[in-house]
Motif scaffolding. Structure first.
Motif, mmCIF file in Angstrom:
data_model
loop_
_atom_site.group_PDB
_atom_site.id
_atom_site.type_symbol
_atom_site.label_atom_id
_atom_site.label_comp_id
_atom_site.label_asym_id
_atom_site.label_seq_id
_atom_site.Cartn_x
_atom_site.Cartn_y
_atom_site.Cartn_z
ATOM 1 N N ARG A 1 0.828 -1.200 0.000
ATOM 2 C CA ARG A 1 0.000 0.000 0.000
ATOM 3 C C ARG A 1 0.866 1.255 0.000
ATOM 4 N NH1 ARG A 1 -2.345 -1.062 4.359
ATOM 5 N NH2 ARG A 1 -3.864 -2.455 3.392
ATOM 6 N N ALA A 2 1.944 1.230 0.782
ATOM 7 C CA ALA A 2 2.850 2.374 0.819
ATOM 8 C C ALA A 2 3.505 2.601 -0.537
ATOM 9 C CB ALA A 2 3.911 2.158 1.894
ATOM 10 N N VAL A 3 3.869 1.512 -1.205
ATOM 11 C CA VAL A 3 4.455 1.629 -2.543
ATOM 12 C C VAL A 3 3.444 2.233 -3.509
ATOM 13 C CG1 VAL A 3 5.327 0.334 -4.522
ATOM 14 C CG2 VAL A 3 6.095 -0.247 -2.216
ATOM 15 N N ALA A 4 2.200 1.743 -3.445
ATOM 16 C CA ALA A 4 1.160 2.246 -4.340
ATOM 17 C C ALA A 4 0.892 3.729 -4.100
ATOM 18 C CB ALA A 4 -0.122 1.440 -4.150
ATOM 19 N N LEU A 5 0.886 4.155 -2.832
ATOM 20 C CA LEU A 5 0.655 5.570 -2.521
ATOM 21 C C LEU A 5 1.799 6.438 -3.043
ATOM 22 C CD1 LEU A 5 -0.760 5.298 1.127
ATOM 23 C CD2 LEU A 5 -2.000 6.014 -0.935
ATOM 24 N N ARG A 6 3.035 5.958 -2.879
ATOM 25 C CA ARG A 6 4.167 6.723 -3.398
ATOM 26 C C ARG A 6 4.114 6.825 -4.921
ATOM 27 N NH1 ARG A 6 7.062 4.098 0.852
ATOM 28 N NH2 ARG A 6 7.793 2.450 -0.559
ATOM 29 N N GLN A 7 3.736 5.732 -5.567
ATOM 30 C CA GLN A 7 3.636 5.747 -7.023
ATOM 31 C C GLN A 7 2.530 6.687 -7.483
ATOM 32 O OE1 GLN A 7 3.099 1.560 -7.842
ATOM 33 N NE2 GLN A 7 5.299 1.195 -8.062
ATOM 34 N N ALA A 8 1.388 6.677 -6.763
ATOM 35 C CA ALA A 8 0.280 7.566 -7.119
ATOM 36 C C ALA A 8 0.679 9.025 -6.924
ATOM 37 C CB ALA A 8 -0.954 7.233 -6.277
ATOM 38 N N ALA A 9 1.392 9.317 -5.817
ATOM 39 C CA ALA A 9 1.843 10.686 -5.563
ATOM 40 C C ALA A 9 2.834 11.137 -6.636
ATOM 41 C CB ALA A 9 2.480 10.779 -4.180
ATOM 42 N N ALA A 10 3.725 10.235 -7.022
ATOM 43 C CA ALA A 10 4.695 10.578 -8.064
ATOM 44 C C ALA A 10 3.998 10.829 -9.398
ATOM 45 C CB ALA A 10 5.725 9.464 -8.203
ATOM 46 N N LYS A 11 2.985 10.017 -9.709
ATOM 47 C CA LYS A 11 2.241 10.203 -10.958
ATOM 48 C C LYS A 11 1.471 11.516 -10.932
ATOM 49 C CE LYS A 11 -1.025 7.939 -14.093
ATOM 50 N NZ LYS A 11 -1.774 9.198 -14.336
ATOM 51 N N HIS A 12 0.850 11.823 -9.783
ATOM 52 C CA HIS A 12 0.115 13.089 -9.664
ATOM 53 C C HIS A 12 1.049 14.280 -9.875
ATOM 54 C CE1 HIS A 12 -2.808 16.007 -8.209
ATOM 55 N NE2 HIS A 12 -1.867 16.494 -7.413
ATOM 56 N N GLU A 13 2.238 14.220 -9.280
ATOM 57 C CA GLU A 13 3.196 15.310 -9.439
ATOM 58 C C GLU A 13 3.665 15.417 -10.891
ATOM 59 O OE1 GLU A 13 5.771 18.484 -8.521
ATOM 60 O OE2 GLU A 13 3.973 17.645 -7.567
ATOM 61 N N ALA A 14 3.874 14.273 -11.532
ATOM 62 C CA ALA A 14 4.293 14.287 -12.933
ATOM 63 C C ALA A 14 3.193 14.864 -13.819
ATOM 64 C CB ALA A 14 4.660 12.875 -13.384
ATOM 65 N N ASP A 15 1.930 14.482 -13.535
ATOM 66 C CA ASP A 15 0.810 15.013 -14.306
ATOM 67 C C ASP A 15 0.684 16.519 -14.098
ATOM 68 O OD1 ASP A 15 0.276 12.488 -15.217
ATOM 69 O OD2 ASP A 15 -1.380 12.109 -13.826
ATOM 70 N N ARG A 16 0.894 16.975 -12.849
ATOM 71 C CA ARG A 16 0.786 18.414 -12.564
ATOM 72 C C ARG A 16 1.858 19.198 -13.329
ATOM 73 N NH1 ARG A 16 3.058 22.234 -9.716
ATOM 74 N NH2 ARG A 16 4.673 20.818 -8.919
ATOM 75 N N ARG A 17 3.080 18.675 -13.309
ATOM 76 C CA ARG A 17 4.166 19.351 -14.029
ATOM 77 C C ARG A 17 3.902 19.365 -15.539
ATOM 78 N NH1 ARG A 17 8.962 20.205 -11.264
ATOM 79 N NH2 ARG A 17 8.976 19.436 -9.101
ATOM 80 N N ALA A 18 3.357 18.242 -16.040
ATOM 81 C CA ALA A 18 3.056 18.175 -17.467
ATOM 82 C C ALA A 18 1.967 19.172 -17.851
ATOM 83 C CB ALA A 18 2.628 16.749 -17.834
ATOM 84 N N ALA A 19 0.946 19.311 -16.974
ATOM 85 C CA ALA A 19 -0.135 20.270 -17.253
ATOM 86 C C ALA A 19 0.389 21.699 -17.243
ATOM 87 C CB ALA A 19 -1.252 20.105 -16.213
ATOM 88 N N GLU A 20 1.272 22.011 -16.276
ATOM 89 C CA GLU A 20 1.870 23.342 -16.233
ATOM 90 C C GLU A 20 2.682 23.621 -17.489
ATOM 91 O OE1 GLU A 20 4.176 23.702 -12.712
ATOM 92 O OE2 GLU A 20 2.433 24.086 -11.412
ATOM 93 N N LEU A 21 3.422 22.607 -17.934
ATOM 94 C CA LEU A 21 4.221 22.775 -19.139
ATOM 95 C C LEU A 21 3.332 22.991 -20.351
ATOM 96 C CD1 LEU A 21 6.969 22.737 -20.539
ATOM 97 C CD2 LEU A 21 6.767 20.245 -20.691
ATOM 98 N N ASP A 22 2.213 22.239 -20.419
ATOM 99 C CA ASP A 22 1.283 22.410 -21.542
ATOM 100 C C ASP A 22 0.688 23.808 -21.538
ATOM 101 O OD1 ASP A 22 1.744 19.845 -22.359
ATOM 102 O OD2 ASP A 22 -0.057 18.995 -21.417
ATOM 103 N N GLU A 23 0.348 24.335 -20.349
ATOM 104 C CA GLU A 23 -0.223 25.678 -20.262
ATOM 105 C C GLU A 23 0.785 26.730 -20.720
ATOM 106 O OE1 GLU A 23 -1.571 26.308 -16.316
ATOM 107 O OE2 GLU A 23 -3.214 24.850 -16.446
ATOM 108 N N ARG A 24 2.032 26.582 -20.270
ATOM 109 C CA ARG A 24 3.051 27.549 -20.692
ATOM 110 C C ARG A 24 3.297 27.461 -22.196
ATOM 111 N NH1 ARG A 24 5.738 25.805 -15.913
ATOM 112 N NH2 ARG A 24 7.152 24.503 -17.159
ATOM 113 N N THR A 25 3.309 26.235 -22.699
ATOM 114 C CA THR A 25 3.532 26.059 -24.138
ATOM 115 C C THR A 25 2.396 26.669 -24.939
ATOM 116 O OG1 THR A 25 4.742 24.010 -23.720
ATOM 117 C CG2 THR A 25 3.924 24.347 -25.945
#
Length: 281
Positions: A237-261
């Protein structure tokens, strides 16, 4: 390094040296750094060499703990597997691991090394030498167990020797991946010894290996729940939560990059039409 010979794993000189290093140096240090509890020691009463000792693998403490808790009649010639491409490439790595752990070389997948001779583990068992294997193949980075490779089960079947399954509980917390020494405070580690097992009639290595995996998980989790320690489900469960948090952060950064682009593209288009640039925020 010269290719090891089976006879060196049973000779009296190295056995005496291991007795000194393991019981006068290694075990006193490990037992002073962590609080060790053993369970199921009665399951060792019927065990005689040779056998295949297996355990979950999550810490550099695992091999010293397994070497240290066994009675001398079982640990005297116990040989542990070590990666040929790392521990047997140079004498200054091979010598101490052979001295402390009676190691034999195994070739890891994707790593070529002439010392990792195929079939050597079987040769040791045929000569009466018990061996220690970690069926996960590598040390866990998270404390969560992975599936077992069928090598240990296949050796048990081919050489008609028992598998002695052990669960290590708390070793990951005591010395997690990346740590060079155990954490302070003498954390609790439990060594849980299971029943010696053989494959049932008609059971192939993969099936036997899966059964061993379930048994080690069961021993681990039963003990973990009894002492308020993380179970394998907790680790997963801890691994899954860390993976989900990492994916959320990656998605957030990607969305910010798309907005700037998109904003930069809009401004470029406006400038190309001769319009004044958009005001910056």
């Amino acid at each position: 390094m010269a290719e090891p010979k089976v006879g060196t794993y049973t000779s009296k000189g190295p056995a005496m040296a291991r007795l000194v290093t393991q019981h006068l140096i290694m075990k006193p240090y490990i037992w002073s750094a962590v609080t060790v509890h053993t369970h199921g020691m009665r399951n060792l009463e019927s065990v005689k060499p040779p056998f295949v000792l297996i355990a979950n693998h999550s810490s550099h403490l695992d091999t010293p703990l397994l070497m240290g808790f066994l009675p001398r009649r079982l640990s005297k010639n116990l040989a542990s597997a070590a990666a040929a491409d790392y521990f047997f490439e140079t004498w200054y790595r091979a010598l101490p691991t052979r001295l402390f752990f009676n190691t034999f070389p195994v070739a890891r997948q994707g790593h070529a090394n002439r010392a990792g001779k195929r079939g050597f583990a079987g040769d040791l068992l045929s000569a009466g030498v018990p061996i220690l294997l970690f069926p996960e193949g590598t040390r866990s980075r998270t404390g969560a167990m992975t599936t077992f490779t069928p090598g240990a089960a296949a050796l048990s079947i081919s050489r008609n020797v028992p598998v002695l399954p052990v669960a290590l509980v708390g070793a990951y917390a005591a010395m997690p991946y990346g740590a060079t020494v155990p954490v302070p405070g003498r954390p609790h580690v439990h060594i849980v010894v299971g029943r010696p097992l053989h494959a049932t009639p008609g059971e192939i290595a993969r099936q036997f290996s899966d059964r061993l995996h379930r048994y080690v998980v069961e021993m681990h989790d039963t003990t973990a729940r009894a002492y308020g320690m993380p179970t394998q489900a907790d680790f997963a469960r801890a691994v899954a939560l860390r993976q989900a948090a990492a994916k959320h952060e990656a998605d957030r950064r990607a969305a910010e990059l798309d907005e700037r682009t998109a904003a930069e593209a809009e401004q470029d288009a406006a400038e190309a039409e001769g319009m004044p640039p958009l005001p910056e925020e």
